[in-house]
Write a protein that holds these residues in place. Sequence first.
Motif, short mmCIF file in Angstrom:
data_model
loop_
_atom_site.label_atom_id
_atom_site.label_comp_id
_atom_site.label_asym_id
_atom_site.label_seq_id
_atom_site.Cartn_x
_atom_site.Cartn_y
_atom_site.Cartn_z
N ASP A 49 0.84 -1.21 0.00
CA ASP A 49 0.00 0.00 0.00
C ASP A 49 0.86 1.25 0.00
N ARG A 50 1.93 1.24 0.78
CA ARG A 50 2.83 2.40 0.83
C ARG A 50 3.40 2.69 -0.56
N ASN A 51 3.85 1.64 -1.26
CA ASN A 51 4.42 1.82 -2.60
C ASN A 51 3.37 2.31 -3.59
N ALA A 52 2.16 1.77 -3.51
CA ALA A 52 1.09 2.18 -4.43
C ALA A 52 0.71 3.64 -4.20
N ILE A 53 0.63 4.07 -2.96
CA ILE A 53 0.31 5.47 -2.66
C ILE A 53 1.41 6.39 -3.19
N MET A 54 2.67 6.00 -3.00
CA MET A 54 3.78 6.82 -3.48
C MET A 54 3.77 6.91 -5.00
N GLU A 55 3.50 5.80 -5.68
CA GLU A 55 3.44 5.83 -7.15
C GLU A 55 2.31 6.74 -7.63
#
Length: 164
Positions: A49-55
């Motif tokens: 989720d952290r990576n998806a939000i950052m992307e």
Amino acid sequence: KPVEQVSFALGSAELNAKIREDLKNLAALLARRPGLALVLHGSADGGGDRNAIMEARKKKAKLLEQAAAAVRQPATLTGKNGEKGGAVPEVKSSPAPPPSPPPVEKRDLAGLARERGLKVARYLVEDLRVEARRITVRDETEIVPAHSPGGAGNRVRFILDVMK
């Protein structure tokens, strides 16, 4: 066996077709068992989720920078007597890099987890007509650390309980 949780796309709180179908089955179970209540626990994954939000933030920053560049127009030179002399010559310089998006913090993940729980509750109540008094959304959200045993945290877990 009743569904115990629904899983979301990483970085999202949108109810896809599979989630809606699982919630319909859960609502049918609750309709058959009027003495049951439902506790919802939203969670978020500290990795996916952290990576998806950052992307998503990076894409948004890039789109904003492209939009800003598209509206920039060259100025026009004006002579002493007010006659227009043409466009200002473009100065060649490397554009400043777009500002980097803010880091994804724990409160962002907690907000996503909470939003997931609330969206599930809202769908059960508004679309599937489950009585709101039978549903509790836990205030404490769970953030599952990246690479933790037991799988991803991009879900809402259900606990069936006896009505009080």
